[in-house]
Design a protein around this motif. Structure first.
Motif, mmCIF file in Angstrom:
data_model
loop_
_atom_site.group_PDB
_atom_site.id
_atom_site.type_symbol
_atom_site.label_atom_id
_atom_site.label_comp_id
_atom_site.label_asym_id
_atom_site.label_seq_id
_atom_site.Cartn_x
_atom_site.Cartn_y
_atom_site.Cartn_z
ATOM 1 N N LEU A 28 0.823 -1.207 0.000
ATOM 2 C CA LEU A 28 0.000 0.000 0.000
ATOM 3 C C LEU A 28 0.855 1.254 0.000
ATOM 4 C CD1 LEU A 28 -2.718 -1.151 2.570
ATOM 5 C CD2 LEU A 28 -2.954 -1.003 0.086
ATOM 6 N N GLN A 69 2.168 1.880 -3.465
ATOM 7 C CA GLN A 69 1.140 2.454 -4.339
ATOM 8 C C GLN A 69 0.941 3.943 -4.054
ATOM 9 O OE1 GLN A 69 -0.629 0.814 -6.949
ATOM 10 N NE2 GLN A 69 1.134 -0.500 -6.538
ATOM 11 N N ALA A 70 0.931 4.293 -2.767
ATOM 12 C CA ALA A 70 0.765 5.699 -2.392
ATOM 13 C C ALA A 70 1.936 6.530 -2.910
ATOM 14 C CB ALA A 70 0.652 5.821 -0.877
ATOM 15 N N LEU A 99 1.242 10.722 -3.446
ATOM 16 C CA LEU A 99 0.395 11.250 -2.370
ATOM 17 C C LEU A 99 1.195 12.002 -1.307
ATOM 18 C CD1 LEU A 99 -2.181 8.347 -1.802
ATOM 19 C CD2 LEU A 99 -2.411 10.420 -3.184
ATOM 20 N N TYR A 145 -4.030 6.560 0.871
ATOM 21 C CA TYR A 145 -4.261 5.676 -0.270
ATOM 22 C C TYR A 145 -5.593 4.942 -0.126
ATOM 23 C CZ TYR A 145 -3.728 2.023 -3.733
ATOM 24 O OH TYR A 145 -3.939 1.180 -4.796
ATOM 25 N N GLU A 189 -8.531 7.009 -0.899
ATOM 26 C CA GLU A 189 -8.693 7.294 -2.328
ATOM 27 C C GLU A 189 -9.072 6.055 -3.125
ATOM 28 O OE1 GLU A 189 -5.658 8.879 -5.738
ATOM 29 O OE2 GLU A 189 -5.976 10.157 -3.987
#
Length: 546
Positions: free
Chosen positions: A77, A80-81, A86, A371, A374
């Protein structure tokens, strides 16, 4: 820590590369997630955090191997963020900057301040003797100061304070002639305890404000703290003294810091906040500016907006406090944080390894939160049918406490209470004989109505548990006199309507759908990722201490 081209962290430990191009096992690495290592240190941190938040029973049943799965999921995670950028969002950057400063100040404080941790034996015993001295007061309260003064003069001249209190007093002890139960000084509420502290038996206090009236008290009885109670009350006395010592020590510590680091007050901003005092419960109060309210030369500042936020926070914590009280608390909290922030930055604490580790931990948590907000939260949807189905399946779980119909009476005269108790034991009917006595009802005009059992005192709840309809309980001594009650009925608790538990259902269903969507999302991420497990290191790690 640098970000690898594939979105993962590069290892701080230089690892050899295997023949298939995957990293060779580093001594402390358990898993690589897209090239980013999860180490024994990472698992140690997760274990420590988990243990701090779990009960002893939870720790006993917990499988620590599940933490490795959590660490893998978290890393996916975070990657991905990071890939979405982000961390560069203004809101997240501001939060992380705030966390960095708070962590630095916290570690600076850890190194420079020690709160008192011990109380000497002699002082403990001395405090016990003072705070557990037993006292019995008689009180009289009247609407105006003049009325109270006249009543006090009459008592000093020999008038019967018991009769006067029963006839005219406004406080809750009226029915007992103003007589309080005998209590240790520690348990007597303020301002009565303050007034009573220096009274000797038979002495009458001066007039003092009490709630919405004016009162005076007479010391009826005063006896030393029992010798055999010290060990039983030791913990309470020690806590009181330590709390006092720590508050005094902290105040002295902060005062000494502020002499070294002067805080400047910006009068125009402070005056504008004071002028808005009547608006503090409205949203408009929070619309402050970035102008400094307090500042340190060549250092940080507290803005108008930040001070207003703290005032609002203090107001929510104590809605009955005056604006001046809330304002002083907010100023104290923000200026203390300002000074500690300045000293931590001056001494380079933001770059300390322990601060960087704490910040990295906070950074990862913030990125995961952002994340998920969103990628997962927008997909959560409910239908009315799902709501109704969940309610129908679980409504018995929300059934309220048992309801009872009690006939409650309180008799203020001890002799009458004993007489009524004797007649009840002899088999007399409660309804028939209660009207013969001077009775004060706990319900208005002795009216009865169905009520949840948990609205009554623990004493009544325990008594009702072993009673059947028609049984009578009492007498039990309470502050107003002697309590009797008859159980006239009992029925199951009420099941709340769907509308009443709507928020509860939303919370449960939100979490359920969130977990389902997150599991599905993580499966997808794992299918697109390269996850290499070092099984020998994993087994060695989880075998430690076994």
């Amino acid at each position: 820590m640098a970000v690898a081209a594939d979105g993962g962290k590069t290892s701080e430990v230089v690892a050899a590369t295997g023949g298939d191009g995957t990293p060779a096992a580093a001594v402390d690495t358990l898993v690589w997630v897209n090239g980013a290592p999860i180490t024994t240190a990472d698992l140690d941190r997760l274990l420590e955090e988990t243990h701090h938040s779990m009960s002893q029973e939870g720790m006993r049943r917990f499988d620590p191997r599940k933490l490795l799965d959590k660490a893998i999921n978290d890393e996916l995670l975070v990657q991905q963020a990071e890939a979405l950028g982000l961390e560069e969002e203004p809101g997240i950057r501001a939060e992380l900057e705030k966390i960095e400063r708070e962590k630095a100040a916290s570690f600076w404080l850890r190194d420079h301040y020690r709160a008192p941790s011990e109380v000497g034996e002699a002082r403990l015993k001395s405090s016990y003797r003072v705070n557990y001295e037993r006292m019995q007061l008689r009180q009289m309260s009247l609407r105006t100061r003049d009325e109270a003064e006249r009543a006090r003069e009459a008592v000093l001249a020999g008038a019967d304070m018991d009769s006067m209190a029963r006839a005219s007093s406004l406080d809750t002890k009226k029915l007992a002639g103003g007589l309080h139960h005998e209590l240790p000084l520690l348990e007597i509420p303020s301002p009565l305890s303050t007034v009573a502290r220096n009274l000797q038996p038979g002495e009458v206090s001066e007039i003092f404000p009490y709630r919405d009236a004016w009162s005076f008290v007479r010391m009826e009885k005063r006896s030393p703290a029992p010798d055999d109670g010290f060990e039983r009350e030791r913990g309470t006395v020690e806590k009181i003294l330590l709390d006092h010592d720590r508050k005094r020590s902290w105040r002295a510590f902060m005062d000494s810091l502020k002499t070294v680091v002067p805080v400047r007050e910006h009068e125009a901003v402070i005056s504008a906040i004071r002028a808005d005092s009547t608006q503090r419960l409205k949203a408009g109060f929070l619309k402050g500016t970035n102008d400094p309210a307090f500042s340190i030369a060549s250092g940080p500042s507290i803005s108008d907006y930040e001070l207003r936020q703290e005032i609002s926070h203090q107001t929510m914590n104590d809605g009955t406090a005056s604006f001046s009280t809330v304002f002083e608390r907010a100023v104290e909290a923000t200026t203390e944080a300002l000074v500690l922030d300045h000293l931590a930055q001056r001494d380079g604490y933001a770059q300390r390894p322990e601060v960087r580790r704490a910040l990295e931990n906070a950074r990862r948590k913030k990125l995961i939160e952002a994340y998920l907000a969103e990628a997962i939260v927008p997909k959560i949807r409910f239908s009315h049918r799902e709501f109704q189905q969940y309610y129908d399946q679980h409504k018995e779980e929300w059934r309220g406490p048992e309801q009872v119909l009690l006939d409650i009476v309180v008799i203020s005269n001890e002799e009458q209470a004993e007489e009524l108790a004797e007649r009840l034991r002899a088999g007399s009917d409660f309804d028939r004989i209660k009207g013969e006595y001077t009775i004060v009802s706990e319900t208005e005009a002795n009216e009865r109505s169905w009520a949840s059992l948990d609205t009554f005192s623990d004493r009544i709840q325990k008594a009702v548990a072993g009673m059947k309809v028609g049984d009578v309980s009492g007498p039990d001594e309470i502050s107003q006199g002697w309590l009797f009650f008859q159980l006239d009925g009992r029925r199951p608790g009420r099941i709340p309507s769907l509308e009443e538990v709507d928020a509860t259902i939303r919370g449960v269903m939100f979490q359920k759908k969130f977990n389902e969507l997150l599991d599905e999302h993580l499966r997808l991420l794992k299918s697109r990722s390269t996850i290499v497990r070092n099984e020998s290191s994993i087994e060695s790690y989880f075998s430690r201490g076994s």
